[in-house]
Design an enzyme around this catalytic site. Structure first.
Site, short mmCIF file in Angstrom:
data_model
loop_
_atom_site.label_atom_id
_atom_site.label_comp_id
_atom_site.label_asym_id
_atom_site.label_seq_id
_atom_site.Cartn_x
_atom_site.Cartn_y
_atom_site.Cartn_z
N SER A 223 0.79 -1.23 0.00
CA SER A 223 0.00 0.00 0.00
C SER A 223 0.82 1.28 0.00
CB SER A 223 -0.96 0.02 1.20
OG SER A 223 -2.15 -0.65 0.86
N LYS B 203 0.09 3.72 -2.64
CA LYS B 203 -0.91 4.79 -2.51
C LYS B 203 -0.28 6.16 -2.31
CE LYS B 203 -4.65 1.83 -0.77
NZ LYS B 203 -4.10 0.55 -0.36
N SER C 274 -6.76 3.83 3.66
CA SER C 274 -6.03 2.95 2.75
C SER C 274 -6.99 2.13 1.89
CB SER C 274 -5.08 2.02 3.52
OG SER C 274 -4.06 1.53 2.68
N LYS D 269 2.76 6.49 5.38
CA LYS D 269 1.92 5.38 4.91
C LYS D 269 2.43 4.02 5.38
CE LYS D 269 -1.64 4.07 2.61
NZ LYS D 269 -1.85 3.12 3.71
#
Length: 356
Positions: free
Chosen positions: A22, A25, A88, A191
């Site tokens: 992730s 992202k 997320s 993140k």
């Protein structure tokens, strides 16, 4: 990595290609932030959710992080953006990608265009959300640079990373970056990432005074390890280093003679603030000097034209270099002035040691 200077303070396997999960992202968020900044989209735009962003109808999304969108829902960009950054949400990534670029493939093209623009050699995206995909990879170094660009280029987008929770459709979800709750560090991003293929990832950023650090931990064995190791890295960086800006972009560093110009002197300096990271307490020993690319400066010169190099030294060793630029344009002078300069330059070359 220090955010302002870009100096890497500690690294291990920094260029090993790994699955970003992730952390992908971060680039999704960057592309959305640039679309908002340019006015291509606005926070108030209403986005109609398509079938591909519906977890129930998209097997790839089942069991993953979601905002819990349904086909036909009309959701403002601002909420989808929070769904991406705070929750997320893989479904939110798909919905925003479709809206910004028309399709996921086109959006991935934008992501990889920015990869090229940043000069990243070891990053390639295959998805908008980071779920495991063949041929998708990044490195600790590249992720630090993406974080740096997110903070510097789209600050309003980056600010969403510090929000600790977001409620959509009566479902409250907490930001997965537990360092936001740290009492030891002022963490405001960035993140987390986790898939079975990637392990546990975290890119974190914290500030202390004017200093900002970015840490990257990839492939940690457990969820707790990524937070613990990131906290250690950031704490160590703040304890043993400081970042100073000895030369600012609006202040001349030196003046130099210009030949054949409409004026004879030019201010030299840096095009952007020269932030330098040094071991704590060493600022007083930092020295700066410059060398020109050619023996003399000759007009015409453009504003911010690179004319040499500034060397920053500690204990006689060069630790950093920055481009030396002309701080203003110097057009060519008139014919008579240029002839006179030509004669003076010849004299200077012959007799310079007596009257320089």
């Amino acid at each position: 990595m220090d955010y302002n200077s870009g100096k890497v303070l500690a690294e291990s396997n920094a260029d090993q290609r790994l699955d970003p999960a992730s952390l992908t992202k971060m680039m999704t968020s960057y592309v959305v932030g640039q679309a908002l900044k340019s006015g291509k989209i606005t926070n108030d735009d209403m986005v109609t959710i398509g079938q591909d962003a519906w977890a129930t109808g998209n097997p790839k999304l089942r069991g993953s992080s979601l905002m819990f969108l349904k086909p036909g829902d009309r959701i403002p960009v601002s909420e989808l953006n929070k769904g991406v950054v705070i929750q997320s949400g893989n479904d939110a990534c798909i919905a925003l990608a479709d809206y910004v670029a028309g399709s996921q493939d086109s959006f991935i093209g934008l992501m990889n265009n920015y990869v090229k623009a940043f000069g990243l050699q070891n990053t390639h995206f295959m998805t908008v959300h980071g779920l495991d995909a063949e041929g998708q990879y990044s490195t600790a170094r590249d992720m630090a640079i993406i974080g740096q660009r997110l903070i510097s280029d789209v600050p309003e987008e980056y600010a969403i990373n510090s929000e600790k929770e977001f409620t959509f459709n009566k479902i409250k979800q907490m930001n997965r970056n537990r360092l936001l709750w740290s009492t030891n560090l002022k963490v405001d991003g960035i993140k987390t990432g986790h898939t079975s293929g990637a392990g546990n990832n975290l890119v974190a950023s914290a500030t202390e005074g004017d200093m900002r650090l970015i840490s990257v931990v990839l492939g940690a064995a457990t969820d707790a390890t990524r937070f613990r190791e990131s906290e250690k890295l950031l704490t160590w960086g703040f304890r043993f280093y400081e970042t100073v800006t000895p030369i600012k972009a609006d202040k001349p560093f030196a003046q130099q003679r210009v030949w054949f110009g409409d004026h004879s002197q030019v201010n030299l300096g840096v095009a952007k603030d020269a932030a330098i990271t040094v071991p704590k307490g060493q600022m007083k020993n930092l020295k700066a000097s410059f060398t020109l690319n050619s023996p003399q400066l000759e007009a015409p010169l453009e504003k911010n034209q690179v004319v040499g190099t500034i060397d920053f030294q500690l204990d006689g060793k060069t630790i950093e270099q920055r481009p030396l630029v002309a701080m203003e344009a110097v057009p060519e002078g008139g014919f008579i002035g240029r002839i006179w300069d030509f004669i003076m330059m010849k004299f200077h070359g012959w007799f310079g040691k007596w009257f320089s």
